[in-house]
Scaffold this active site. Structure first.
Site, PDB file in Angstrom:
ATOM      1  N   ARG A   1       0.844  -1.197   0.000  1.00 32.42           N
ATOM      2  CA  ARG A   1       0.000   0.000   0.000  1.00 32.42           C
ATOM      3  C   ARG A   1       0.881   1.250   0.000  1.00 32.42           C
ATOM      4  O   ARG A   1       2.081   1.190   0.247  1.00 32.42           O
ATOM      5  CB  ARG A   1      -0.920  -0.016   1.218  1.00 32.42           C
TER       6      ARG A   1
ATOM      7  N   TYR B   1      -1.019   4.738  10.478  1.00 33.10           N
ATOM      8  CA  TYR B   1      -1.378   3.806  11.543  1.00 33.10           C
ATOM      9  C   TYR B   1      -0.178   3.661  12.472  1.00 33.10           C
ATOM     10  O   TYR B   1       0.965   3.551  12.018  1.00 33.10           O
ATOM     11  CB  TYR B   1      -1.746   2.438  10.972  1.00 33.10           C
TER      12      TYR B   1
ATOM     13  N   GLU C   1      -5.825   5.158  13.603  1.00 32.70           N
ATOM     14  CA  GLU C   1      -6.756   4.275  14.296  1.00 32.70           C
ATOM     15  C   GLU C   1      -7.420   4.894  15.514  1.00 32.70           C
ATOM     16  O   GLU C   1      -8.332   4.292  16.092  1.00 32.70           O
ATOM     17  CB  GLU C   1      -6.069   2.958  14.699  1.00 32.70           C
TER      18      GLU C   1
ATOM     19  N   HIS D   1      -0.664   2.000  16.195  1.00 32.44           N
ATOM     20  CA  HIS D   1      -0.887   0.834  17.065  1.00 32.44           C
ATOM     21  C   HIS D   1       0.166   0.765  18.161  1.00 32.44           C
ATOM     22  O   HIS D   1       0.821  -0.261  18.378  1.00 32.44           O
ATOM     23  CB  HIS D   1      -0.883  -0.459  16.239  1.00 32.44           C
TER      24      HIS D   1
ATOM     25  N   LYS E   1       1.629   1.970   7.180  1.00 35.97           N
ATOM     26  CA  LYS E   1       1.981   1.207   8.372  1.00 35.97           C
ATOM     27  C   LYS E   1       2.829   2.037   9.326  1.00 35.97           C
ATOM     28  O   LYS E   1       3.402   3.065   8.959  1.00 35.97           O
ATOM     29  CB  LYS E   1       2.736  -0.067   7.994  1.00 35.97           C
TER      30      LYS E   1
ATOM     31  N   ASP F   1      -2.745  -6.545  15.354  1.00 34.84           N
ATOM     32  CA  ASP F   1      -2.078  -5.240  15.358  1.00 34.84           C
ATOM     33  C   ASP F   1      -2.113  -4.603  16.741  1.00 34.84           C
ATOM     34  O   ASP F   1      -1.271  -3.758  17.058  1.00 34.84           O
ATOM     35  CB  ASP F   1      -2.741  -4.287  14.350  1.00 34.84           C
TER      36      ASP F   1
ATOM     37  N   VAL G   1      -7.547 -10.990  13.705  1.00 35.85           N
ATOM     38  CA  VAL G   1      -7.516  -9.674  13.070  1.00 35.85           C
ATOM     39  C   VAL G   1      -7.059  -8.605  14.064  1.00 35.85           C
ATOM     40  O   VAL G   1      -6.592  -7.534  13.675  1.00 35.85           O
ATOM     41  CB  VAL G   1      -8.896  -9.328  12.476  1.00 35.85           C
TER      42      VAL G   1
ATOM     43  N   LYS H   1       0.838 -14.696  17.960  1.00 36.61           N
ATOM     44  CA  LYS H   1       2.087 -13.955  17.803  1.00 36.61           C
ATOM     45  C   LYS H   1       2.113 -13.412  16.382  1.00 36.61           C
ATOM     46  O   LYS H   1       1.592 -14.040  15.457  1.00 36.61           O
ATOM     47  CB  LYS H   1       3.309 -14.835  18.062  1.00 36.61           C
TER      48      LYS H   1
END
Length: 371
Positions: free
Chosen positions: A15, A94, A118, A96, A75, A270, A267, A279
């Site tokens: 992406r 993002y 997010e 996380h 990312k 993250d 899912v 993991k």
């Protein structure tokens, strides 16, 4: 403003932070966009297409980080990228952070302004920049889960939809939000037997209104999770606590009670994952087994369908990128929903869940930006 788009360097991440259509909008508004060479080539957005949209192509990520006022990515920045961030430079991507102390430390050290897709909200309290990728990941979860159940993947050999005379597979989805609903739609479309488990009675009622008897809706308790997981062919973890680590709702003993060859797709990985045995994995090596149960825990699932995902993400992020480009820090002051995306500001942690999970002092975002 000068906006920089580096090529993503996480394994099998194709992406791109800004697609050519977004670049054209920003250039038309008077901004400059720098794009690292070959940033979008893998999804057919070549350097020529970016140049026609008005971008300047540069050869190295260092040129992007050294020059741009704002970095737009997909990312979370890898540590080598964090080292290139400058004090006061805006990073919009993002993050996380609750599951990644090393990245958080690096962002604090950089003194950059890190805004996480997010945790940006809307007027309904929803997460508009997480929604498009949640929809992609939810739909993909059934697709990859079905593959995990095939014998060559180590699975039990169950076809989710069954065939006449053979019962369908049982899909259990933990979480009835955007991811869970998208997964349920796909699983029902394959004619699997589908159960969604959620702790919100309101959400279970909404799902009942949408799907009626086609979908089994169960209230989330330890006992119910234990019982339904034991009988599942495929379990999809679709829980989310905004900005915080995911709760471990499926423990090791529950997984040990599953039938050999069953599959788990996490899912929530993250945010640390919602299965005790989870993991992080990558698209290059997506699965592993624990006690005969196939685990799929890829941290950037939408990267597998990178073109669809990149365009869908840009549809959601472009208004915020435009606001930050036009108004800089004032954009945060003017929009409380965007301000909730602020996770790290010039060396301080400004998102409470991240501070709590990782043991940092929390400083209110409104205070640091001068409200």
């Amino acid at each position: 403003m000068i906006i920089g788009v580096p090529k993503e360097i996480k394994t099998h991440e194709y992406r791109v932070g800004l697609v050519p259509g977004s670049v054209k909008e920003l250039v038309r508004a008077g901004h400059s966009v720098l794009v690292e060479t070959n940033a979008g080539t893998e999804i057919a957005f070549t350097d020529d297409i970016y140049e026609k949209a008005g971008a300047t192509i540069v050869s190295t990520p260092k040129e992007i980080f050294d020059t741009a006022d704002m970095i737009v990515k997909v990312k979370e920045p890898q540590l080598s990228e964090c080292e290139m961030l400058r004090e006061g430079q805006i990073l919009f991507t993002y993050l996380h952070l609750a599951a990644d102390k090393a990245q958080t430390e690096a962002l604090i050290k950089s003194k950059s302004i890190a805004i996480a897709y997010e945790t940006v909200t809307d007027n309904r309290g929803q997460l508009p920049l997480l929604t498009p990728m949640s929809e992609v990941a939810g739909r993909m979860s059934v697709q990859v889960g079905a593959t995990c159940l095939q014998k060559y993947s180590g699975g039990s050999g169950v076809l989710l939809g069954g065939v006449p005379g053979v019962e369908p597979g049982h899909v259990v989805i933990i979480g009835g939000g955007i991811v869970g609903t998208a997964a349920a739609r796909m699983a029902m479309g394959l004619e699997a037997q589908v159960t969604v488990i959620d702790r919100s009675n309101q959400r279970l009622h909404e799902l009942d209104c949408m799907y009626g008897s086609r979908l089994n809706k169960i209230y989330s308790t330890y006992d119910n999770i234990e019982r339904y997981v034991a009988d599942a062919d495929l379990v999809i973890g679709a829980v989310l606590v905004p900005g915080a680590a995911a709760p471990k709702l499926v423990n090791r003993s529950m997984i040990q009670n599953m039938r050999p060859g069953s599959a788990l797709v996490d899912v929530a990985i993250d945010q640390g994952g919602c299965f005790e045995t989870s993991k992080p994995t990558s698209h290059a090596d997506p699965t592993y087994e624990v006690g005969g149960i196939v685990h799929y825990c890829v941290t950037n699932m939408p990267g597998a369908v990178a073109k669809t995902a990149a365009v869908a993400l840009n549809n959601a992020t472009l208004p915020y990128v435009m606001a930050l480009a036009q108004k800089h820090k004032q954009a945060l002051r003017d929009d409380a929903n965007l301000m909730r995306g602020l996770n790290v500001y010039r060396g301080t942690v400004t998102y409470e869940a991240v501070a709590n999970d990782l043991g940092y002092e929390f400083v209110d975002a409104a205070k640091v930006i001068g409200l």
